[in-house]
Motif scaffolding. Structure first.
Motif, PDB file in Angstrom:
ATOM      1  N   PRO A 116       0.820  -1.207   0.000  1.00 24.60           N
ATOM      2  CA  PRO A 116       0.000   0.000   0.000  1.00 24.60           C
ATOM      3  C   PRO A 116       0.856   1.260   0.000  1.00 24.60           C
ATOM      4  CG  PRO A 116       0.052  -0.932   2.189  1.00 24.60           C
ATOM      5  CD  PRO A 116       0.775  -1.900   1.303  1.00 24.60           C
ATOM      6  N   THR A 117       0.355   2.281  -0.620  1.00 29.37           N
ATOM      7  CA  THR A 117       1.041   3.572  -0.610  1.00 29.37           C
ATOM      8  C   THR A 117       0.080   4.635  -0.085  1.00 29.37           C
ATOM      9  OG1 THR A 117       0.368   4.005  -2.896  1.00 29.37           O
ATOM     10  CG2 THR A 117       2.520   2.981  -2.569  1.00 29.37           C
ATOM     11  N   ILE A 118       0.633   5.589   0.618  1.00 29.66           N
ATOM     12  CA  ILE A 118      -0.168   6.695   1.145  1.00 29.66           C
ATOM     13  C   ILE A 118       0.430   7.983   0.601  1.00 29.66           C
ATOM     14  CG2 ILE A 118      -0.962   7.884   3.217  1.00 29.66           C
ATOM     15  CD1 ILE A 118      -0.692   5.276   4.739  1.00 29.66           C
ATOM     16  N   GLY A 119      -0.351   8.691  -0.185  1.00 38.74           N
ATOM     17  CA  GLY A 119       0.149   9.893  -0.847  1.00 38.74           C
ATOM     18  C   GLY A 119      -0.026  11.154  -0.013  1.00 38.74           C
ATOM     19  N   ASN A 120       0.152  12.282  -0.689  1.00 41.14           N
ATOM     20  CA  ASN A 120       0.005  13.593  -0.050  1.00 41.14           C
ATOM     21  C   ASN A 120      -1.284  14.260  -0.513  1.00 41.14           C
ATOM     22  OD1 ASN A 120       2.493  13.252   1.173  1.00 41.14           O
ATOM     23  ND2 ASN A 120       3.599  14.410  -0.380  1.00 41.14           N
ATOM     24  N   ILE A 121      -1.705  15.236   0.255  1.00 41.60           N
ATOM     25  CA  ILE A 121      -2.853  16.048  -0.110  1.00 41.60           C
ATOM     26  C   ILE A 121      -2.502  17.506   0.149  1.00 41.60           C
ATOM     27  CG2 ILE A 121      -3.915  15.859   2.178  1.00 41.60           C
ATOM     28  CD1 ILE A 121      -6.637  15.865   0.808  1.00 41.60           C
ATOM     29  N   THR A 122      -2.999  18.389  -0.681  1.00 34.37           N
ATOM     30  CA  THR A 122      -2.714  19.817  -0.525  1.00 34.37           C
ATOM     31  C   THR A 122      -3.824  20.472   0.296  1.00 34.37           C
ATOM     32  OG1 THR A 122      -1.564  19.873  -2.655  1.00 34.37           O
ATOM     33  CG2 THR A 122      -2.258  21.982  -1.726  1.00 34.37           C
ATOM     34  N   ILE A 123      -3.436  21.076   1.422  1.00 36.63           N
ATOM     35  CA  ILE A 123      -4.394  21.768   2.287  1.00 36.63           C
ATOM     36  C   ILE A 123      -3.894  23.192   2.490  1.00 36.63           C
ATOM     37  CG2 ILE A 123      -5.493  21.805   4.557  1.00 36.63           C
ATOM     38  CD1 ILE A 123      -5.115  18.821   4.739  1.00 36.63           C
ATOM     39  N   PHE A 124      -4.672  24.157   2.001  1.00 35.46           N
ATOM     40  CA  PHE A 124      -4.313  25.575   2.103  1.00 35.46           C
ATOM     41  C   PHE A 124      -2.904  25.837   1.562  1.00 35.46           C
ATOM     42  CE2 PHE A 124      -7.255  24.916   5.787  1.00 35.46           C
ATOM     43  CZ  PHE A 124      -8.336  25.596   5.241  1.00 35.46           C
ATOM     44  N   GLY A 125      -2.582  25.169   0.458  1.00 34.84           N
ATOM     45  CA  GLY A 125      -1.289  25.379  -0.178  1.00 34.84           C
ATOM     46  C   GLY A 125      -0.144  24.574   0.408  1.00 34.84           C
ATOM     47  N   TRP A 126      -0.417  23.794   1.439  1.00 33.45           N
ATOM     48  CA  TRP A 126       0.610  22.966   2.072  1.00 33.45           C
ATOM     49  C   TRP A 126       0.411  21.510   1.680  1.00 33.45           C
ATOM     50  CZ3 TRP A 126       4.469  24.880   5.379  1.00 33.45           C
ATOM     51  CH2 TRP A 126       4.324  26.229   5.737  1.00 33.45           C
ATOM     52  N   VAL A 128       0.452  17.882   2.683  1.00 31.23           N
ATOM     53  CA  VAL A 128       0.316  17.126   3.936  1.00 31.23           C
ATOM     54  C   VAL A 128       0.231  15.642   3.610  1.00 31.23           C
ATOM     55  CG1 VAL A 128      -1.091  16.752   6.009  1.00 31.23           C
ATOM     56  CG2 VAL A 128      -0.897  19.052   5.024  1.00 31.23           C
ATOM     57  N   TRP A 129       1.028  14.844   4.307  1.00 31.80           N
ATOM     58  CA  TRP A 129       0.969  13.391   4.124  1.00 31.80           C
ATOM     59  C   TRP A 129      -0.371  12.888   4.625  1.00 31.80           C
ATOM     60  CZ3 TRP A 129       2.458   9.164   7.892  1.00 31.80           C
ATOM     61  CH2 TRP A 129       2.518   7.923   7.235  1.00 31.80           C
ATOM     62  N   MET A 130      -1.080  12.116   3.773  1.00 33.21           N
ATOM     63  CA  MET A 130      -2.401  11.603   4.124  1.00 33.21           C
ATOM     64  C   MET A 130      -2.379  10.732   5.373  1.00 33.21           C
ATOM     65  SD  MET A 130      -5.179  12.370   2.368  1.00 33.21           S
ATOM     66  CE  MET A 130      -6.193  10.913   2.573  1.00 33.21           C
ATOM     67  N   GLY A 131      -1.217  10.134   5.647  1.00 29.99           N
ATOM     68  CA  GLY A 131      -1.116   9.282   6.833  1.00 29.99           C
ATOM     69  C   GLY A 131      -1.454  10.015   8.116  1.00 29.99           C
ATOM     70  N   TRP A 132      -1.056  11.314   8.196  1.00 30.90           N
ATOM     71  CA  TRP A 132      -1.363  12.070   9.411  1.00 30.90           C
ATOM     72  C   TRP A 132      -2.872  12.262   9.569  1.00 30.90           C
ATOM     73  CZ3 TRP A 132       2.412  11.267  12.195  1.00 30.90           C
ATOM     74  CH2 TRP A 132       3.737  11.457  11.774  1.00 30.90           C
ATOM     75  N   LEU A 133      -3.555  12.477   8.448  1.00 32.02           N
ATOM     76  CA  LEU A 133      -5.015  12.612   8.508  1.00 32.02           C
ATOM     77  C   LEU A 133      -5.654  11.299   8.938  1.00 32.02           C
ATOM     78  CD1 LEU A 133      -5.726  14.716   5.280  1.00 32.02           C
ATOM     79  CD2 LEU A 133      -5.390  15.508   7.634  1.00 32.02           C
ATOM     80  N   MET A 134      -5.094  10.190   8.444  1.00 31.22           N
ATOM     81  CA  MET A 134      -5.619   8.874   8.825  1.00 31.22           C
ATOM     82  C   MET A 134      -5.408   8.630  10.321  1.00 31.22           C
ATOM     83  SD  MET A 134      -4.383   6.524   5.621  1.00 31.22           S
ATOM     84  CE  MET A 134      -4.873   6.904   3.932  1.00 31.22           C
ATOM     85  N   VAL A 135      -4.226   8.997  10.822  1.00 31.78           N
ATOM     86  CA  VAL A 135      -3.942   8.835  12.251  1.00 31.78           C
ATOM     87  C   VAL A 135      -4.922   9.665  13.079  1.00 31.78           C
ATOM     88  CG1 VAL A 135      -2.279   9.374  14.077  1.00 31.78           C
ATOM     89  CG2 VAL A 135      -1.503   8.227  11.987  1.00 31.78           C
ATOM     90  N   ALA A 136      -5.161  10.906  12.668  1.00 32.51           N
ATOM     91  CA  ALA A 136      -6.102  11.770  13.393  1.00 32.51           C
ATOM     92  C   ALA A 136      -7.513  11.165  13.369  1.00 32.51           C
ATOM     93  CB  ALA A 136      -6.113  13.167  12.775  1.00 32.51           C
ATOM     94  N   ALA A 137      -7.917  10.628  12.195  1.00 31.52           N
ATOM     95  CA  ALA A 137      -9.240  10.013  12.087  1.00 31.52           C
ATOM     96  C   ALA A 137      -9.350   8.791  12.995  1.00 31.52           C
ATOM     97  CB  ALA A 137      -9.518   9.625  10.634  1.00 31.52           C
ATOM     98  N   LEU A 138      -8.269   7.990  13.059  1.00 30.45           N
ATOM     99  CA  LEU A 138      -8.285   6.797  13.906  1.00 30.45           C
ATOM    100  C   LEU A 138      -8.336   7.163  15.388  1.00 30.45           C
ATOM    101  CD1 LEU A 138      -5.765   4.551  11.962  1.00 30.45           C
ATOM    102  CD2 LEU A 138      -8.162   4.020  12.407  1.00 30.45           C
TER     103      LEU A 138
END
Length: 201
Positions: A116-126, A128-138
């Motif tokens: 599996p691969t976890i990519g990046n997402i752009t938030i307000f021009g930054w 962000v690694w999607m993994g951090w969002l997944m960790v926050a959701a978990l």
């Protein structure tokens, strides 16, 4: 007394019903958060499906409450007291099927060695690694169920309700699967591909 149920037990069942309504509310918010955080991760999709199926126990606790205390009819001369057992069978069957699916998903991923691969997402021009969002959701997915589960457990024991006890036990154990999922995501970040696939197996 209410149809043979002591007042004290009935009071606790009403409190349990209130907690189950809260469980449904929080689970709906968790499902929404997990949906937006999962990206293309198959494991997060499996977690989302599991969280969705977690709605079954509280729903199947609340539904029989509408029928169990109904008086006997000509068609059902022994009343509706067995509705709760039928609901428990439905909940157990659905959760067993989900467990089988997750086991198959994890084993097939290991055999096929899918990485599996976890990519990046752009938030307000930054970026962000999607993994951090997944960790926050978990992390968010752990907190409400665990708190509700520990509140429900004494009520489940006092009322001897099988569905409520199963739901409370699942809720109280959610921190284990959540922490395993977080460890899996961090593992992927460090180049280990297998933990995320196994977190719910």
């Amino acid at each position: 007394m209410n149809h043979g149920v002591p007042d004290e037990i009935e009071r606790k069942l009403r409190r349990a019903a209130t907690l189950e309504w809260w469980s449904i509310f929080w689970l709906l918010t968790i499902i929404a958060v997990m949906y937006f955080a999962m990206g293309s991760s198959q494991a997060m999709k499996s977690a989302w499906i599991e969280d969705t199926l977690s709605l079954l126990p509280p729903i199947l606790f609340l539904l029989p409450r509408k029928f169990e205390n109904k008086p006997a009819t000509e068609k059902y001369p022994f009343g509706f007291h067995r509705v709760g057992s039928l609901a428990f069978l439905l909940a157990a069957s659905a959760l067993t099927a989900m467990g089988g699916f997750l086991l198959y998903d994890a084993v097939s991923a290991l055999i096929l060695q899918e990485h599996p691969t976890i990519g990046n997402i752009t938030i307000f021009g930054w970026d962000v690694w999607m993994g951090w969002l997944m960790v926050a959701a978990l992390i968010y997915s752990i907190i409400p169920p665990v708190i509700l589960g520990y509140i429900k457990k004494p009520l489940a024991r006092a009322t001897m309700d099988k569905i409520l006890y199963t739901d409370a036990d699942m809720n109280a154990a959610d921190w284990k699967t959540g922490l395993a999922g977080i460890a899996g995501i961090i593992g992927i970040g460090f180049g280990f591909w297998w933990p995320m696939r196994l977190r719910r197996g």
